[in-house]
Design a protein around this motif. Structure first.
Motif, PDB file in Angstrom:
ATOM      1  N   ASP B 381      26.333 -13.750  89.961  1.00 22.78           N
ATOM      2  CA  ASP B 381      27.165 -12.294  90.589  1.00 22.78           C
ATOM      3  C   ASP B 381      28.104 -11.624  89.895  1.00 22.78           C
ATOM      4  O   ASP B 381      28.331 -10.691  90.973  1.00 22.78           O
ATOM      5  N   THR B 382      28.952 -11.927  89.378  1.00 16.21           N
ATOM      6  CA  THR B 382      29.683 -10.398  88.615  1.00 16.21           C
ATOM      7  C   THR B 382      28.710 -10.226  87.675  1.00 16.21           C
ATOM      8  O   THR B 382      27.789 -10.857  86.801  1.00 16.21           O
ATOM      9  N   TYR B 383      29.666  -9.149  86.611  1.00 14.29           N
ATOM     10  CA  TYR B 383      29.280  -9.165  85.581  1.00 14.29           C
ATOM     11  C   TYR B 383      29.054 -10.166  83.860  1.00 14.29           C
ATOM     12  O   TYR B 383      28.368  -9.683  83.033  1.00 14.29           O
ATOM     13  N   TRP B 384      29.570 -11.367  83.818  1.00 14.83           N
ATOM     14  CA  TRP B 384      29.298 -12.190  83.575  1.00 14.83           C
ATOM     15  C   TRP B 384      28.306 -12.499  83.769  1.00 14.83           C
ATOM     16  O   TRP B 384      27.250 -13.047  81.885  1.00 14.83           O
ATOM     17  N   VAL B 385      26.883 -12.448  84.292  1.00 12.94           N
ATOM     18  CA  VAL B 385      26.122 -13.131  84.356  1.00 12.94           C
ATOM     19  C   VAL B 385      25.222 -12.421  83.946  1.00 12.94           C
ATOM     20  O   VAL B 385      24.216 -12.559  83.436  1.00 12.94           O
ATOM     21  N   VAL B 386      25.258 -10.788  84.093  1.00 12.50           N
ATOM     22  CA  VAL B 386      25.009  -9.415  83.853  1.00 12.50           C
ATOM     23  C   VAL B 386      25.179  -9.492  82.152  1.00 12.50           C
ATOM     24  O   VAL B 386      23.767  -9.418  80.761  1.00 12.50           O
ATOM     25  N   ALA B 387      26.139 -10.312  82.000  1.00 12.27           N
ATOM     26  CA  ALA B 387      26.120 -10.479  80.027  1.00 12.27           C
ATOM     27  C   ALA B 387      25.239 -11.922  79.418  1.00 12.27           C
ATOM     28  O   ALA B 387      24.622 -11.021  78.789  1.00 12.27           O
ATOM     29  N   HIS B 388      25.919 -12.592  79.916  1.00 14.59           N
ATOM     30  CA  HIS B 388      25.040 -13.702  79.713  1.00 14.59           C
ATOM     31  C   HIS B 388      22.922 -13.142  80.213  1.00 14.59           C
ATOM     32  O   HIS B 388      22.410 -13.480  79.126  1.00 14.59           O
ATOM     33  N   LEU B 389      22.718 -12.757  81.261  1.00 19.43           N
ATOM     34  CA  LEU B 389      21.033 -13.068  81.257  1.00 19.43           C
ATOM     35  C   LEU B 389      20.971 -11.172  79.701  1.00 19.43           C
ATOM     36  O   LEU B 389      19.874 -11.327  79.480  1.00 19.43           O
ATOM     37  N   HIS B 390      21.785 -10.066  79.506  1.00 18.12           N
ATOM     38  CA  HIS B 390      21.132  -9.506  78.603  1.00 18.12           C
ATOM     39  C   HIS B 390      21.703 -10.292  77.279  1.00 18.12           C
ATOM     40  O   HIS B 390      20.476  -9.910  76.030  1.00 18.12           O
ATOM     41  N   TYR B 391      22.319 -10.832  77.009  1.00 24.07           N
ATOM     42  CA  TYR B 391      22.231 -11.260  75.409  1.00 24.07           C
ATOM     43  C   TYR B 391      20.770 -12.640  75.610  1.00 24.07           C
ATOM     44  O   TYR B 391      20.869 -12.826  74.626  1.00 24.07           O
ATOM     45  N   VAL B 392      20.511 -13.142  76.363  1.00 23.10           N
ATOM     46  CA  VAL B 392      19.447 -13.588  76.066  1.00 23.10           C
ATOM     47  C   VAL B 392      17.886 -13.140  76.222  1.00 23.10           C
ATOM     48  O   VAL B 392      17.266 -12.805  76.050  1.00 23.10           O
ATOM     49  N   LEU B 393      17.805 -11.888  77.048  1.00 22.85           N
ATOM     50  CA  LEU B 393      16.827 -10.712  77.379  1.00 22.85           C
ATOM     51  C   LEU B 393      16.821 -10.219  76.159  1.00 22.85           C
ATOM     52  O   LEU B 393      15.467  -9.354  76.072  1.00 22.85           O
TER      53      LEU B 393
END
Lengths: 398, 555
Positions: B381-393
């Motif tokens: 639930d930090t911006y790390w996860v936002v980075a991760h999901l956008h690198y995938v999607l």
């Protein structure tokens, strides 16, 4: 499969072996050298690392992060480098129409790049499992029990007696309640070096207790008491660590901040006794610190007018309009009927977003408090709940 | 063109519009899937620009807290349910029957129904902006926040969201059935399972995932609807429900959905790389098994979205999540070795495919951090996860979509897209993407939670947020050359001919665009590269034995 010409059969295998060897050597290097290369590089690229941990558990998480980061960096450079090198090396030269060797695959290569990643993830899994067991461990007799309550949109903290138990003795009376989540007198004040068991509860929606410097967060789930343990490190004394709700909980989600203060054990014991004594001495006097100091407390005699009454229920006030006499102090009898949900009454100039002139103490319901409001000049004001800006109305002073 | 003879000489009274709206031709439906998806891509993109604009600086400049929550909720909803999932289904629709040498999908009318459910769902979502409160509980709509109560999700907006997502789910289920029957029953003679293009395999596995997982989401949403409107007691602790139960059921769909959103993009890449390397795909069977393994493992990792709830058996989900890296790694190395010792033509489709490889790699690596449960305690639930999901999607799926668009646009329209504009778009998008999402790793490590409208100016997050916003607008700018490219190419693009790329698979054996029944005659299919065999003499051209379209089954 169609039999196409296979040339260079040995060469991909060789390359695969080389790559596998590089991966293995990289991992071995990380393990053997400890994580020194990573530590050394902290000064240069500190933002690729989480903050220094201030708890014992956070320290373990940080070590695990360093391991994962080290392996990730090796994999990143090997694979990304391989992609770039392949593209540069094997781009078609102008006029070259010859067909390249039609390689369909290589069993050895497939085995290598199945087995090597499996080994890497096995290492990562075991390392994270071991760390998890440390991080999630709880002691039978923690030295302190504290409860954090996350309500839309305010944190509050309670110091619990040692016989508290979320199942068998959940109604044990707290020793002390702190309803102000931030500032030098608000938030969670804790001693260093003691095992602290923190219980988490929510009366409304899901929140998450997150202190970046703990390297830890845990959800605060309504209908369920989550908890975790930690010990603040000795060198934290005097430190204040900022925390924030990390699970979307509605409109005020980004405003749910709190502070964690660290003290020595001795200082903490004194602090706690003083706070308990102060709370017992004055059960509910005029709020301990009603405002930011800009408004002098009404020290004149009893107000002339009858107190105004206001009720909060279902996250709404019962009235949208109040009126009060000008230039004289008055009282507001505020009845918060929302169980566990914090409300207050604050008076703002002009509109709910105007300058704050008075802020009544925030407290969870069901409870009542009487606020002493200093004299106001004639005019239009807004009264609003500091926690829920939706709850507001107009105050006419004449 | 071979098709002209079959059209009546006189103009019919039916307009082109009527023809397209009523069509059951899988190719037209596929193209309409793409158009529909791109419309919602741009709407979702505008919402993302709203999010980035607000976050560029601390303080609230443009929107209120409530509107901010609506912005990111609807951004994710449009991007996931009305862009990525449908656009990949659209590519599948256009290409799967062509890839297996079939005249159409098995159930053309159901196919049209799956398509037309999507704009309906999109309209319902847009309508929710005109209710008391647009959905603002995140695309996950966790209960109790999504319940109808003060400070929760008041009014019919959230109900419209539920109905819209159920419609999208219905479309997915119908589409999945259609794909499965088509793939198993309508392959041309000689097209054995292990000669199917990898694209078809990924659509097959995706369809299995969709068929098994989507009904679970649908039931979760119906239960949420009952909770909200009829006083149910499924997910609201106030009525004795369980807030965690919703998360379990929701993620039981929504994690496999991640593979629904990325496997077909992997399929596209697996078509593009061999063609532009002039080599066969390296390790064809390894690809098939890896795809199946990802699909199977995908069902056992849902709770890695719930590591911090304190209600999950952590080691199991940690192990399964780590294991998914293995088949994904196998694919990565096979892709790279497809190019190895090839002769790479750096055309736009290949550039986007390389974008996929390099960015999806990062999306895989930063995902491994969260598989290590204690690290996830810090990063969740930090911006790390936002980075991760956008690198995938985005780094994965959207780059794959662009590769597919440039690759198949000539087959869809008969005209080439401009290479120059395509390369400008790629460079802008690649730079903008990394500017936007790479700093989010550091923001997450520094403790910035996701889904916050505002942050303190003293938190040290100002510069990286500004950088991400600049990147976001760069991505938006990269859409200008794309739209201009499509516009210009449709009017005056270079005619494509049947096979502009010297490709391997059957769709390039027919005209561009193909006739309504797809093939006048099929070449002999003796490997996964029938056209390569034809060009290089390992197969007899089928032209000697003209196969009418209806005869392909009676052969």
């Amino acid at each position: 499969m169609a039999s196409s010409p296979r040339t260079g059969r040995s060469s991909p295998a060789l390359v695969a072996v080389v790559i596998g060897a590089v991966l293995i050597l990289g991992v071995i290097a990380m393990v053997v050298l400890g994580f020194d290369p990573v530590r050394v590089s902290q000064g240069v690229a500190s933002s690729f690392f989480p903050p220094q941990a201030v708890t014992d558990r956070g320290e373990h998480i940080r070590q695990l992060y360093d391991l994962v980061f080290g392996i990730a960096v090796v994999i990143f450079f090997v694979v990304e480098g391989l992609i770039i090198w392949t593209v540069v090396r094997y781009r078609r030269k102008p006029g070259d129409d010859e067909l390249p060797p039609q390689t369909h695959g290589n069993a050895i290569a497939e085995v290598v790049w199945t087995v090597v990643p499996t080994l890497i993830v096995a290492i990562l899994f075991v390392a994270s499992w071991l760390t998890l067991n440390t991080v999630d461990a709880t002691s039978a007799q923690p030295q302190m029990k504290v409860r954090a309550t996350a309500a839309q949109f305010l944190w509050s903290f309670e110091y619990l007696p040692n016989d508290y138990d979320p199942v068998t003795n959940k109604d044990a009376k707290p020793l002390l309640s702190i309803t102000e989540p931030e500032g030098p007198d608000g938030g969670l004040t804790l001693p260093v070096g003691r095992t602290i068991h923190l219980y988490l509860q929510s009366p409304d929606v899901i929140h998450a207790f997150y202190v970046p410097q703990f390297l830890f967060k845990r959800d605060v789930v309504p209908g369920r008491t989550n908890s975790f343990e930690f010990t603040l490190k000795d060198e934290d004394v005097g430190g204040t660590f900022h925390g924030q709700c990390a699970e979307l909980c509605g409109e005020g989600h980004n405003k749910m901040h709190f502070d964690v203060h660290a003290m020595t054990g001795a200082d903490f014991d004194t602090w706690l006794q003083q706070k308990i004594a102060a709370a017992n001495a004055s059960p509910s006097p005029p709020p301990p610190q009603p405002s930011g100091g800009s408004t002098p407390p009404g020290q004149s005699g009893p107000p002339a007018a009858a107190p105004l009454s206001l009720v909060a229920q279902n996250i709404a006030y019962d009235k949208t309009e109040l009126s009060a006499p000008a230039n004289t102090p008055f009282q507001i009898q505020f009845d918060n009927q929302d169980a566990s949900i914090p409300h207050n009454v604050a008076i703002h100039e002009g509109s709910p977003t105007g300058a704050e002139l008075f802020k009544g103490e925030i407290f969870p319901g069901p409870a009542q408090k009487t606020y002493d409001v200093p004299p106001l000049k004639a005019g239009a004001y807004a009264f609003v709940c500091s926690v829920h800006p939706n709850m507001n109305g107009t105050l006419t002073v004449q | 063109m071979a098709t002209t003879a079959l059209h009546p000489a006189a103009r019919t009274y039916r307009s082109t519009l009527y023809e397209w709206v009523t069509t059951t031709d899988h190719k037209k439906i596929g193209v309409m899937y793409l158009i529909n998806s791109f419309i919602f891509f741009f709407i979702g993109g505008l919402l993302a620009l709203g999010v980035r604009s607000e976050l560029a600086q601390p303080g609230l400049q443009f929107v209120t807290d409530q509107v901010y929550n609506e912005l990111f909720t609807m951004h994710a909803t449009f991007m996931i349910f009305l862009f990525i999932i449908p656009i990949l289904a659209g590519f599948g629709n256009f290409i799967v029957p062509l890839h297996i040498g079939a005249p159409d999908v098995a159930f053309p009318r159901i196919n049209a129904l799956s398509l037309w459910l999507l704009p309906m769902a999109g309209l319902l979502l847009l309508l929710s902006f005109f209710t008391v409160q647009a959905p603002a509980a995140g695309w996950t709509s966790y209960s109790p926040l999504a319940q109808d109560r003060p400070l929760g999700s008041v009014g019919p907006g959230q109900d419209l969201w539920i109905v819209a997502v159920v419609l999208v789910g219905t479309s997915s289920i119908l589409g999945a059935v259609n794909f499965l029957v088509t793939i198993f029953k309508m392959r041309a003679p000689g097209m054995t399972l292990f000669r199917m293009p990898i694209m078809v395999w990924t659509v097959l596995v995706t369809s299995v995932l969709g068929l098994l997982a989507t009904p679970v989401l649908t039931s979760a949403l119906i239960m949420l609807f009952i909770d909200r409107n009829y006083g149910g007691a499924f997910f609201d602790p106030r009525n004795g429900g369980d807030a965690i139960l919703y998360q379990n059921v929701f993620w039981f769909y929504s994690h496999p959905a991640v593979y629904i959103m990325v496997l077909p993009a992997m399929g596209i890449i697996s078509e593009v790389l061999p063609v532009f390397s002039r080599k066969p795909l390296f390790g064809y069977k390894a690809f098939v098994f890896a795809t199946a393994a990802i699909g199977a493992l995908g069902f056992s990792v849902w709770a890695h979205h719930m590591f911090t709830t304190g209600a999950v058996y952590l080691p199991f989900f940690s192990l399964m999540t780590f294991l998914i890296a293995v088949p994904t790694g196998v694919k990565m190395f096979n892709w790279i070795f497809t190019m190895w010792r090839g002769k790479l033509r750096l055309s736009t489709p290949l550039l986007f495919a390389l974008g996929f490889l390099s960015m999806f790699l990062i999306g895989g690596i930063n995902g491994a951090f969260s598989a290590a449960v204690p690290v996830d305690f810090a990063l969740h639930d930090t911006y790390w996860v936002v980075a991760h999901l956008h690198y995938v999607l985005f780094g994965g799926s959207v780059f794959g979509v662009m590769a597919g668009l440039y690759y198949w646009f000539p087959k869809m329209t008969g005209r080439m897209l401009s290479e120059g504009l395509g390369k400008i778009q790629f460079v802008l998008m690649f730079i903008g993407f990394n500017l936007t999402f790479f700093p989010m790793h550091q923001l997450g490590l520094a403790g910035m939670p996701r889904r916050i409208a505002d942050y303190s100016s003293t938190a040290g997050w100002n510069d990286l947020n500004l950088l991400a916003t600049i990147g976001g607008f760069t991505i938006a700018a990269s859409m200008v050359p794309l739209l201009w490219n499509i516009f210009v190419s449709l009017r005056s693009g270079k005619p494509a001919g049947d096979d502009p790329w010297e490709a391997n698979t059957l769709e390039w054996a027919t005209t561009s665009p193909p006739p309504p029944y797809n093939f006048d005659h099929l070449p002999e299919i003796r490997s996964e590269r029938p056209l390569f065999d034809l060009r290089h003499g390992h197969a007899a051209p089928a032209a000697t034995a003209v196969v009418p379209q209806s005869a392909s089954t009676s052969h």
